[in-house]
Design a protein around this motif. Structure first.
Motif, PDB file in Angstrom:
ATOM      1  N   TRP A 171       0.851  -1.184   0.000  1.00 38.40           N
ATOM      2  CA  TRP A 171       0.000   0.000   0.000  1.00 38.40           C
ATOM      3  C   TRP A 171       0.893   1.243   0.000  1.00 38.40           C
ATOM      4  CZ3 TRP A 171      -4.540   0.996  -1.591  1.00 38.40           C
ATOM      5  CH2 TRP A 171      -5.233   2.142  -1.198  1.00 38.40           C
ATOM      6  N   PRO A 172       0.805   2.096  -1.020  1.00 37.41           N
ATOM      7  CA  PRO A 172       1.769   3.190  -1.166  1.00 37.41           C
ATOM      8  C   PRO A 172       1.358   4.502  -0.507  1.00 37.41           C
ATOM      9  CG  PRO A 172       0.469   3.006  -3.160  1.00 37.41           C
ATOM     10  CD  PRO A 172      -0.038   1.936  -2.219  1.00 37.41           C
ATOM     11  N   PHE A 173       0.374   4.427   0.375  1.00 40.20           N
ATOM     12  CA  PHE A 173      -0.139   5.637   1.021  1.00 40.20           C
ATOM     13  C   PHE A 173      -0.107   5.478   2.533  1.00 40.20           C
ATOM     14  CE2 PHE A 173      -2.575   4.751  -2.900  1.00 40.20           C
ATOM     15  CZ  PHE A 173      -2.123   5.800  -3.694  1.00 40.20           C
ATOM     16  N   ALA A 174      -0.149   6.581   3.250  1.00 41.31           N
ATOM     17  CA  ALA A 174      -0.077   6.542   4.708  1.00 41.31           C
ATOM     18  C   ALA A 174      -1.408   6.224   5.365  1.00 41.31           C
ATOM     19  CB  ALA A 174       0.453   7.876   5.234  1.00 41.31           C
ATOM     20  N   GLU A 175      -2.503   6.355   4.617  1.00 37.97           N
ATOM     21  CA  GLU A 175      -3.824   6.156   5.182  1.00 37.97           C
ATOM     22  C   GLU A 175      -4.621   5.156   4.347  1.00 37.97           C
ATOM     23  OE1 GLU A 175      -5.267  10.131   4.981  1.00 37.97           O
ATOM     24  OE2 GLU A 175      -4.425  10.695   6.920  1.00 37.97           O
ATOM     25  N   ALA A 176      -5.652   4.603   4.972  1.00 37.26           N
ATOM     26  CA  ALA A 176      -6.509   3.650   4.266  1.00 37.26           C
ATOM     27  C   ALA A 176      -7.274   4.311   3.136  1.00 37.26           C
ATOM     28  CB  ALA A 176      -7.477   2.994   5.248  1.00 37.26           C
ATOM     29  N   VAL A 177      -7.646   5.566   3.347  1.00 34.59           N
ATOM     30  CA  VAL A 177      -8.396   6.320   2.334  1.00 34.59           C
ATOM     31  C   VAL A 177      -7.622   7.611   2.058  1.00 34.59           C
ATOM     32  CG1 VAL A 177     -10.585   7.374   1.703  1.00 34.59           C
ATOM     33  CG2 VAL A 177     -10.565   5.331   3.165  1.00 34.59           C
ATOM     34  N   PRO A 178      -6.701   7.589   1.135  1.00 29.82           N
ATOM     35  CA  PRO A 178      -5.907   8.783   0.831  1.00 29.82           C
ATOM     36  C   PRO A 178      -6.700   9.802   0.023  1.00 29.82           C
ATOM     37  CG  PRO A 178      -5.295   7.003  -0.625  1.00 29.82           C
ATOM     38  CD  PRO A 178      -6.288   6.428   0.344  1.00 29.82           C
ATOM     39  N   ALA A 179      -6.133  10.989  -0.090  1.00 28.43           N
ATOM     40  CA  ALA A 179      -6.767  12.047  -0.885  1.00 28.43           C
ATOM     41  C   ALA A 179      -6.760  11.670  -2.359  1.00 28.43           C
ATOM     42  CB  ALA A 179      -6.023  13.369  -0.686  1.00 28.43           C
ATOM     43  N   ASP A 180      -7.755  12.148  -3.086  1.00 27.01           N
ATOM     44  CA  ASP A 180      -7.858  11.827  -4.518  1.00 27.01           C
ATOM     45  C   ASP A 180      -6.592  12.202  -5.279  1.00 27.01           C
ATOM     46  OD1 ASP A 180     -10.391  10.860  -4.118  1.00 27.01           O
ATOM     47  OD2 ASP A 180     -11.421  12.638  -4.878  1.00 27.01           O
ATOM     48  N   LYS A 181      -5.982  13.341  -4.912  1.00 27.39           N
ATOM     49  CA  LYS A 181      -4.796  13.786  -5.648  1.00 27.39           C
ATOM     50  C   LYS A 181      -3.622  12.827  -5.447  1.00 27.39           C
ATOM     51  CE  LYS A 181      -3.112  17.011  -2.080  1.00 27.39           C
ATOM     52  NZ  LYS A 181      -2.745  18.440  -1.812  1.00 27.39           N
ATOM     53  N   GLU A 182      -3.545  12.188  -4.281  1.00 31.11           N
ATOM     54  CA  GLU A 182      -2.498  11.199  -4.040  1.00 31.11           C
ATOM     55  C   GLU A 182      -2.714   9.971  -4.915  1.00 31.11           C
ATOM     56  OE1 GLU A 182      -1.097  10.545   0.140  1.00 31.11           O
ATOM     57  OE2 GLU A 182      -2.938  11.651   0.605  1.00 31.11           O
TER      58      GLU A 182
ATOM     59  N   GLN B  17       2.485  -2.438 -16.221  1.00 34.37           N
ATOM     60  CA  GLN B  17       1.258  -2.969 -15.635  1.00 34.37           C
ATOM     61  C   GLN B  17       1.411  -3.023 -14.119  1.00 34.37           C
ATOM     62  OE1 GLN B  17      -1.820  -4.057 -16.891  1.00 34.37           O
ATOM     63  NE2 GLN B  17      -2.270  -4.152 -14.700  1.00 34.37           N
ATOM     64  N   LEU B  18       0.436  -2.510 -13.387  1.00 34.74           N
ATOM     65  CA  LEU B  18       0.409  -2.733 -11.953  1.00 34.74           C
ATOM     66  C   LEU B  18      -0.200  -4.112 -11.731  1.00 34.74           C
ATOM     67  CD1 LEU B  18       0.937  -1.589  -9.094  1.00 34.74           C
ATOM     68  CD2 LEU B  18      -1.468  -0.882  -9.074  1.00 34.74           C
ATOM     69  N   SER B  19       0.656  -5.085 -11.497  1.00 33.33           N
ATOM     70  CA  SER B  19       0.192  -6.472 -11.410  1.00 33.33           C
ATOM     71  C   SER B  19      -0.370  -6.814 -10.041  1.00 33.33           C
ATOM     72  CB  SER B  19       1.345  -7.423 -11.725  1.00 33.33           C
ATOM     73  OG  SER B  19       2.409  -7.225 -10.806  1.00 33.33           O
ATOM     74  N   GLY B  20       0.043  -6.072  -9.021  1.00 32.51           N
ATOM     75  CA  GLY B  20      -0.430  -6.382  -7.680  1.00 32.51           C
ATOM     76  C   GLY B  20      -0.354  -5.184  -6.763  1.00 32.51           C
ATOM     77  N   LEU B  21      -1.256  -5.146  -5.785  1.00 33.68           N
ATOM     78  CA  LEU B  21      -1.319  -4.056  -4.827  1.00 33.68           C
ATOM     79  C   LEU B  21      -1.790  -4.614  -3.490  1.00 33.68           C
ATOM     80  CD1 LEU B  21      -1.207  -0.914  -4.388  1.00 33.68           C
ATOM     81  CD2 LEU B  21      -3.657  -0.900  -4.937  1.00 33.68           C
ATOM     82  N   ASN B  22      -1.144  -4.176  -2.409  1.00 34.67           N
ATOM     83  CA  ASN B  22      -1.595  -4.580  -1.079  1.00 34.67           C
ATOM     84  C   ASN B  22      -2.758  -3.717  -0.609  1.00 34.67           C
ATOM     85  OD1 ASN B  22       0.700  -6.217  -1.161  1.00 34.67           O
ATOM     86  ND2 ASN B  22       1.280  -5.751   0.946  1.00 34.67           N
ATOM     87  N   PHE B  23      -3.627  -4.312   0.189  1.00 33.64           N
ATOM     88  CA  PHE B  23      -4.554  -3.515   0.972  1.00 33.64           C
ATOM     89  C   PHE B  23      -3.747  -2.752   2.031  1.00 33.64           C
ATOM     90  CE2 PHE B  23      -7.277  -6.795  -0.765  1.00 33.64           C
ATOM     91  CZ  PHE B  23      -8.485  -6.171  -0.970  1.00 33.64           C
ATOM     92  N   PHE B  24      -4.339  -1.701   2.570  1.00 34.25           N
ATOM     93  CA  PHE B  24      -3.713  -0.953   3.659  1.00 34.25           C
ATOM     94  C   PHE B  24      -3.406  -1.908   4.800  1.00 34.25           C
ATOM     95  CE2 PHE B  24      -4.408   1.818   7.523  1.00 34.25           C
ATOM     96  CZ  PHE B  24      -3.200   2.503   7.409  1.00 34.25           C
TER      97      PHE B  24
ATOM     98  N   LYS C 179     -12.617  -1.875   5.811  1.00 31.20           N
ATOM     99  CA  LYS C 179     -13.700  -1.958   4.830  1.00 31.20           C
ATOM    100  C   LYS C 179     -13.762  -0.712   3.954  1.00 31.20           C
ATOM    101  CE  LYS C 179     -16.291  -5.515   7.229  1.00 31.20           C
ATOM    102  NZ  LYS C 179     -17.471  -5.913   8.014  1.00 31.20           N
ATOM    103  N   ALA C 180     -13.398   0.444   4.497  1.00 24.49           N
ATOM    104  CA  ALA C 180     -13.336   1.653   3.674  1.00 24.49           C
ATOM    105  C   ALA C 180     -12.215   1.534   2.644  1.00 24.49           C
ATOM    106  CB  ALA C 180     -13.123   2.875   4.557  1.00 24.49           C
TER     107      ALA C 180
END
Length: 264
Positions: A35-46, A60-67, A89-90
């Motif tokens: 997860w490349p962000f500091a929060e579960a629900v980052p700002a749209d611009k991020e 291709q982004l082949s994989g991404l972690n959940f927060f 869940k958010a």
């Protein structure tokens, strides 16, 4: 061989948004990220900046972690974290939205550490509930939730493939079929699992493979694991997906092994 570069552990000398292009320049067409962000629900611009970095790099982004919480501080996922249910869940909707924009299909949900504030039974019950919710949320984009045994974190309860598969069986009983094992050969080997047996029994059903050598969690060929043999056998038995490069190496040396046989 279809490799994908984990840009959360490799190329870290570069700013995050420059890593996809660096992976492309090194000859790879796919990347994956924790997860490349500091929060579960980052700002749209991020989110937009991250999506643009992937698209502009032509990978291709082949994989991404959940927060997964504060990873540097030792957190290893929210799936079983009692008290943070709404946060996880958010995050599902955000993950699915990014996946839809980038055509990503594989999403790693770290189970979470055992907590003194909860019983294992309560955590395990919540984990199944959260995994089912995640599976349903990304099923809308044809996605798969990955569940991973992890080493190096004593409080993380999933150590072996059998541990993860037992949880996956519970999600199947709950009505979803898109939660799969993430077979990280490094973690499994370090934890003492019988990797060849896991491959023989489950390779065709792997949701994803990741690799690093041991000791050291370095590049293939720096340790003693027969990674080339394990990958080849997984392919023979029906695994058709990416192989994630999730090891530690300086950027200048990160991919020099690729010019020689992986089983060296």
């Amino acid at each position: 061989m279809t490799y994908t570069v984990n840009c959360s552990i490799l190329l870290t000398e570069l700013p995050l948004h420059e890593r996809p292009a660096a992976a492309k320049a090194a000859g790879f067409d796919a990347v994956e990220f924790w997860w490349p962000f500091a929060e579960a629900v980052p700002a749209d611009k991020e989110i937009d900046a991250f999506v643009s970095a992937i698209k502009n790099a032509g990978v291709q982004l082949s994989g991404l972690n959940f927060f997964a919480g504060d990873m540097p501080a030792g957190d290893r996922g929210l799936v079983s974290w009692v008290g943070r249910e709404s946060e996880f869940k958010a995050n599902i909707a955000v993950v699915a939205a990014i996946g839809e924009r980038l055509g990503t299909k594989a999403f790693n949900a770290l189970y979470g550490n055992r907590l003194e504030s909860s019983t294992p039974e309560a955590q395990d019950e919540l984990a199944v509930e959260n995994l089912v919710a995640a599976a349903k949320g990304i099923a809308e984009i044809g996605g798969t939730v990955l569940l991973e045994p992890v080493s190096g974190t004593p409080a993380y309860p999933l150590k072996t493939a059998a541990d993860a598969l037992a949880v996956i069986a519970k999600t199947q009983e709950a009505g979803v079929d898109n939660v799969k094992l993430l077979a990280d050969f490094y973690h499994l080997a370090v934890n003492g699992d019988d990797v060849p047996a896991v491959i023989e029994q489950h390779a065709k059903d792997f949701g994803h493979i990741q690799i690093a050598d041991n000791p050291g969690r370095g590049a293939p060929g720096t340790g003693e694991l027969p990674l080339g043999e394990w990958i080849a056998r997984s392919r023979e038995l029906g695994y058709t997906g990416y192989v994630g490069l999730e090891y530690k190496a300086p950027a200048a040396e990160a991919f020099t092994w690729a010019i020689r046989p992986i089983a060296n």
